[in-house]
Design an enzyme around this catalytic site. Structure first.
Site, mmCIF file in Angstrom:
data_model
loop_
_atom_site.group_PDB
_atom_site.id
_atom_site.type_symbol
_atom_site.label_atom_id
_atom_site.label_comp_id
_atom_site.label_asym_id
_atom_site.label_seq_id
_atom_site.Cartn_x
_atom_site.Cartn_y
_atom_site.Cartn_z
ATOM 1 N N ASP A 8 0.864 -1.174 0.000
ATOM 2 C CA ASP A 8 0.000 0.000 0.000
ATOM 3 C C ASP A 8 0.913 1.240 0.000
ATOM 4 O O ASP A 8 2.130 1.149 0.195
ATOM 5 C CB ASP A 8 -0.970 -0.020 1.187
ATOM 6 C CG ASP A 8 -2.213 0.826 0.906
ATOM 7 O OD1 ASP A 8 -2.175 1.644 -0.032
ATOM 8 O OD2 ASP A 8 -3.226 0.681 1.620
HETATM 9 C C1 BGC Z 1 -5.144 3.125 0.127
HETATM 10 C C2 BGC Z 1 -5.335 2.019 -0.887
HETATM 11 C C3 BGC Z 1 -5.192 2.559 -2.283
HETATM 12 C C4 BGC Z 1 -3.863 3.264 -2.419
HETATM 13 C C5 BGC Z 1 -3.622 3.823 -3.807
HETATM 14 C C6 BGC Z 1 -3.918 3.959 -0.138
HETATM 15 O O1 BGC Z 1 -3.864 5.079 0.657
HETATM 16 O O2 BGC Z 1 -5.086 2.559 1.421
HETATM 17 O O3 BGC Z 1 -6.590 1.429 -0.702
HETATM 18 O O4 BGC Z 1 -5.314 1.516 -3.201
HETATM 19 O O5 BGC Z 1 -3.823 4.325 -1.498
HETATM 20 O O6 BGC Z 1 -4.476 4.864 -4.103
#
Ligand code: BGC
Length: 724
Positions: free
Chosen positions: A266
């Site tokens: 993430d």
């Molecule tokens: C979120 C994810 C997301 C990623 C990319 C993160 O802050 O937790 O769910 O896919 O950002 O946007």
């Protein structure tokens, strides 16, 4: 999967170590579009070794096909080996045509509808340049304080898995190189939704038994459905952040579940190992994550700055790097990017598909099927010939009903409640009054008086309340989940002025509605319904559509009841049954008890569904046998409607404490006026299995019950025996 004959191994053989490491780095599109010399500002302060920039393998957060093509062209021209980037994006509830938030879609209890929505999002997104989407999010949840409950399907592991797998299949199709489809990435592994006290990013401590029984099944269902990628979660799980959690990513994911797709961190999760206090050394963080099976580093400096060095000094073998890089190259091959780096995306297609009639129609239908009629004393549906209509409240004419994670959806694309009613009843006399500020923090007494006057002069009032969009979604947890601001007071004022008031809610989580429930004649929950929200709400309010959604996450009577969920374990001192009601030493709360205000599975209709019978074709079985359950439901009304027939199971005695009930089947059926539907389910032994104290997945012989109805309103409970 895929038709490409591209030789990824031959390509790998030509790559330098830096070029290989580049494939394992994902950066924001804003960074990638630049050239090495241009790196100042955010990327420089981010501390990234900008000499790695030309080798980067994938990107996220770009805006539309034009930008995608420009970045792809520039990148491929500058890259010695002309390797295409992969473009990734979060398409959580639509790309440009926005359909209801996942919590609402779960409430539709209709996997076919979820499939339709995901297919249209895949088409639009793919036309717009998205090749991989960070969907489905299948985190299991029990605590509505957490803002990201809006991205989930709620508190039932089985429903979560069904909906997650449907999304994977719909996004990916049979071939992810097909421009109507794209690769999916299940997230956030694992138990991100178990954040202590519902506070986003908070620590998670959950026993292995609970993880396996409630939190894991939906991720596993997505893997079984063939999901291409997986994203570990931000949180620490039982003391170790997921990205560094060997038990989670190695023992469970790789060895037990045999997942061999691409794992992506993430956003900056590798960098956050420092803030977690696991290691203060970015190089060590990179080593930990990589050796634990994380192939791509999303937005930390870890891999870019340190992986090559870790190989050169002999800490990580180049073979391991090659394995990860080959996975990324194979993903690009499966997407057909070596032949078409745009994956069929084009401005014309994007324009033709986004917000097209067909997609808006799907979004409208999805919003109708996801809405839950929480309460109705009979005032709904409203007559279409109503003369004077008052539309009151902060959502009366508010287009901010897309919900967080609205991707490329725009507020101005959404139909507000007012616009929806105007479309449906062009000649009606409608007075609109906000009643209180949009962000709910002004007392606005004057507006209250005005609202009460307008209400008193109307034949019917639609009172539009809820939460601002930014109260749910990532980073947005609430300690108090009542209606924000002065809305309860506004409701008291308006309902006192006119009893013919129906409340419509726009919200990203279950709210505490105790006060509203006590005074409102009717409450229709639209959640955040997306682009077609106002049209869908209008059709539901005036009877052109019949509500059929059911709650998938309990609405507590007070925030202090959180976490609250229907499938909780039996306690030795329950306070659920009539015989327990006078027990002073019971598991309950003073003042509000322990039942939800609106439990899981609850949701009304304009039809009157009467459950006539539930029959089991036998009352005992052994392994390998099955029991057929037949449920008959009559529509005792003059209006066709849809009912979600639910089947619950309870294992009465077992070696570990079992939930008081578990959903093991559901079917949404359309029943004509005056007609009867016969719904059948098959119950087999694997459906009765659970994790015992040693985490063995077993069924134990003994007595079970089956019931239909919904969580706190079970009908026709019947028992059967599983024999040795
Ligand atoms: C979120 C994810 C997301 C990623 C990319 C993160 O802050 O937790 O769910 O896919 O950002 O946007």
């Amino acid at each position: 999967m895929g038709k490409s004959t591209f030789d990824t191994k031959a390509l790998l053989a030509k790559m330098t170590l830096e070029e290989k490491v580049g494939q394992l780095i994902q950066l924001n599109a804003g960074f990638i579009g630049k050239s090495v010399a241009e790196i100042t500002g955010p990327l420089q302060s981010f501390g990234f070794d900008n000499t790695m920039l030309p080798y980067v393998g994938s990107t996220l957060n770009f805006h539309g096909v034009e930008e995608m093509k420009a970045i792809q062209d520039k990148h491929m021209a500058e890259d010695r080996l002309h390797i295409p980037l992969v473009f990734m994006m979060d398409i959580i509830h639509g790309y440009r045509t926005i359909y209801p938030i996942p919590l609402a879609r779960g409430a539709s209890f209709d996997p076919d509808l979820v499939t339709e929505c995901s297919k249209m999002a895949a088409k639009e997104g793919s036309a717009g340049g998205v090749q991989v989407t960070f969907t489905p999010m299948v985190d299991y949840v029990r605590d509505a304080r957490w803002g990201r409950v809006m991205e989930t399907c709620g508190e039932d592991p089985y429903l979560n898995g069904v909906m997650g797998a449907a999304q994977v299949r719909a996004f990916q199709g049979d071939d992810i190189s097909d421009p109507d489809h794209m690769a999916a990435c299940v997230k956030h592994f694992a138990a991100y939704g178990g954040a202590e006290a519902g506070r986003d990013y908070n620590t998670v401590e959950i026993s292995e038994r609970l993880l396996r029984e409630y939190y894991f099944p939906a991720y596993k269902a997505c893997i079984d459905a063939g999901v291409t990628m997986l994203m570990p979660s931000f949180n620490s799980l039982n003391g170790v952040p997921s990205i560094a959690n060997e038990w989670l990513l190695q023992d469970v994911l790789k060895k037990e579940w045999k997942f061999d797709g691409v794992v992506i961190s993430d956003y900056n999760a590798i960098g956050e190992l420092k803030r977690h206090g696991i290691t203060g050394d970015a190089k060590e963080a990179a080593r930990m994550a990589f050796e634990n099976g994380c192939d791509i580093d999303m937005m930390s400096v870890g891999y870019g700055n340190h992986l090559a060095e870790l190989v050169r000094e002999g800490t990580i073998s180049e073979e391991k790097i090659d394995e990860a890089v080959l996975k990324v190259l194979e993903l690009k091959k499966a997407l057909g990017l070596f032949e078409d780096p745009y994956h069929g995306a084009s401005e014309e297609k994007e324009k033709a598909l986004c917000l097209c009639e067909e997609h808006r129609e799907i979004a409208r239908r999805a919003a109708e099927e996801s809405a839950v009629l929480l309460k109705n004393n009979g005032i709904l549906p409203l007559p279409k010939n109503v003369k004077k209509l008052a539309l009151i409240g902060p959502f009366a004419d508010n287009q901010e009903i897309r919900g967080s994670w609205g991707c490329n959806g725009k507020t101005e694309d959404c139909t507000s409640m007012y616009m929806g009613i105007r479309n449906l009843l062009p000649d009606a006399e409608i007075t609109v009054c906000r009643g209180c500020s949009n962000y709910f923090d002004e007392i606005g007494e004057e507006e209250f008086e005005e609202a009460a006057r307008i209400a008193s002069e109307a034949d019917a009032v639609i009172l539009c309340l809820g939460e601002p969009q930014k109260y749910s979604g990532e980073g947005n947890s609430r300690a108090d989940i009542t209606l924000p601001g002065v809305q309860d007071a506004l409701a008291r004022k308006v309902i006192a002025a006119n009893a013919n008031t129906a409340v419509v809610l726009f919200n990203g989580r279950p709210l505490v509605l105790k006060e509203l429930d006590a005074i409102a004649p009717a409450i229709l929950d639209m959640w955040f319904p997306g682009t077609e929200g106002g049209n869908a709400a209008a059709r539901l309010l005036f009877g052109d559509a019949n509500p059929s959604g059911k709650v998938t996450m309990s609405f507590p009577k007070a925030t202090g009841q959180c976490p609250i969920y229907y499938n909780h374990p039996s306690t030795g001192r329950p306070k659920r049954y009539p015989e327990d009601q006078h027990q002073p030493y019971a598991s309950s709360y003073i003042g509000c008890g322990n039942l939800a205000l609106y439990p899981f599975g609850h949701g009304l209709s304009y039809s009157n569904f009467v459950y006539e019978s539930m029959e089991l074709d036998r009352t005992s079985m052994t392994k390998g046998e099955k029991i057929a359950v037949t449920i008959r439901v009559r529509n005792d009304s003059d209006r066709a409607g849809k009912e979600v027939v639910q089947l619950y199971m309870h294992d009465l005695y077992a070696s570990t404490v079992r939930p008081i009930q578990s959903l093991i089947g559901f079917k949404k059926v359309e029943i004509g006026a005056g007609e009867t539907a016969t719904v059948t389910f098959e119950v087999t032994e694997p459906m009765l299995r659970f994790y015992d104290a040693k985490c063995n997945f077993v069924s134990e012989a003994g007595e079970f019950t089956l019931s239909t109805g919904y969580a706190d309103n079970l009908l026709f409970t019947q028992s059967f025996f599983l024999n040795e």
